[in-house]
Design an enzyme around this catalytic site. Structure first.
Site: not given
Ligand code: OSB
Ligand code: MG
Length: 384
Positions: A149, A175, A177, A203, A228, A253, A277, A305
């Site tokens: 991510s 992924k 952001k 995401d 996402e 999510d 999660k 995660g």
């Molecule tokens: O939306 O998936 C998410 C990290 C913090 C809060 C929300 C998210 C995330 C990540 C990190 O996408 C994923 C990772 O732990 O590598």
């Molecule tokens: Mg997410």
């Protein structure tokens, strides 16, 4: 379905005490999502002690700020000490699959606080039974596909460089952001640079509204695996309207905080993939129920995660070893996040983008580096 825990002979657990510890673990680089950025991860760890003296570990994934969901590390600490742990301490626990029911009625909300206790009890139970957490949960894989991510970057060029490095490293899902104004140009740049076959997704962490539907529909051109959580966490109806306009699958999510919300999503057509999660849904038992529900409905899931340390990662890897975790999880190796993790061995990924499930070790499969935790600790409280 038979709860997986019934397949193993488990000793009764009765918790004597739980130690809450906060550690500060600096990330290698800032991680920015649409609603904020983090550089120093404040992490809440639980050490659960059974009356037999056996120990279990877990991590509460609540972040410092309430920008993902309402919970924070500080609300979780308070809820654990004053409300959640008192319901668990001293109670005879015969089946970890039922622990979440202890908390449901008396404590509304606070899934991350509840999950930390529930998951720690599963870990303790697996250790006591001498089997891996993966096996206790009903896992069927010995290795799990890994995705990365990538946070929002200063420029499309900076993102392209990171995405190229990730692809070369073997990651099976990349992924990106995104948020309003930091989306199409960035993602199109990465698609161009990585080629048509690269496994890309985005995401948004709830950064859009239905008024942005035209812009989001443009992303269809970029052949993404999924988008996402584009819209608000509480909004399944508008996700369904948006999904009807998109070719790209929506993955939820934040919106899926319990089994019933997953059922609502299926009924409404709010998405076609679920990011599971365990912390977000209140623990492993609800996560398993969502996994099973989606499997029956033909909906693939993957393990998300929350920038976990090696302890939370161990719990996620065990969960991701279940059959319907069909897509790569956000389970990057330790050195993607930290200079040094708090477990031995650290989590690694092979050149094919896979992490091994430690099936031959009891419990979560890694040992906690207590000296390291001592070094990083800023707060400790024993709850009896
Ligand atoms: O939306 O998936 C998410 C990290 C913090 C809060 C929300 C998210 C995330 C990540 C990190 O996408 C994923 C990772 O732990 O590598
Ligand atoms: Mg997410």
């Amino acid at each position: 379905m038979t709860p997986p825990s019934e397949n193993a002979r488990l000793p009764v657990i009765q918790l004597d005490q739980v130690v809450l510890r906060e550690i500060h673990l600096p990330l290698r680089e800032p991680f920015r999502i649409s609603s904020g950025s983090v550089l120093h991860r404040r992490i809440l760890l639980l050490e659960l002690q059974d009356r037999s003296g056996a120990i279990g570990w877990s991590e509460c994934v609540a972040p410092e700020r309430p920008n993902y969901s309402p919970e924070t590390i500080d609300t979780a600490w308070l809820m654990l000490r004053d409300w959640v742990l008192p319901l668990a301490l001293g109670t005879r626990i015969e089946d970890p699959a039922r622990v979440h029911t202890l908390f449901e009625g008396p404590v509304r909300g606070h899934p991350m606080a509840k999950a930390a206790v529930e998951m720690g009890i599963w870990e303790l139970a697996a250790r006591q039974a001498g089997i891996s957490l993966s096996r206790l949960l009903g896992g069927t894989r010995d290795r799990v596909d890994v995705g990365i991510s990538l946070g929002i970057q200063e420029s499309p060029e900076a993102l392209i460089e990171r995405a190229q490095t990730a692809l070369a490293r073997g990651y099976r899902k990349i992924k990106l952001k995104v948020g309003p104004g930091e989306d199409y140009e960035y993602v199109a740049g990465v698609r161009d640079a990585l080629g048509p076959d690269a496994p890309l997704m985005v995401d948004a962490n709830s950064a859009y509204t239905l008024a942005d539907a035209d812009g989001l529909a443009r992303l269809d051109e970029l052949d993404l695996m999924m988008i996402e959580q584009p819209l608000d966490r509480t909004d399944l109806v508008r996700h369904a309207r948006l999904q009807a306009r998109l070719r790209t699958p929506i993955c939820l999510d934040e919106s899926i905080d319990c089994v019933d919300r997953a059922e609502d999503m299926l009924e409404l057509g709010s998405g076609r993939i679920v990011n599971v999660k365990p912390g977000r849904v209140g623990g492993f038992a609800p996560a398993l129920a969502i996994h099973d529900l989606c499997e029956r409905a033909g909906i693939p899931v993957w393990c998300g995660g929350m920038l976990e340390s090696g302890i939370g990662r161990a719990h996620n890897v065990a969960l991701a070893s279940l059959g319907n975790f069909q897509l790569p999880g956000d389970l990057s190796p330790s050195d993607r996040y930290w200079k040094r993790d708090i477990v031995e061995p650290e989590w690694t990924m092979d050149a094919e983008g896979r992490v091994q499930v430690p099936l031959d070790r009891p419990g979560m499969g890694v040992e906690v580096d207590r000296a390291r935790i001592e070094e990083l600790m800023v707060r400790e409280e024993v709850v009896r």
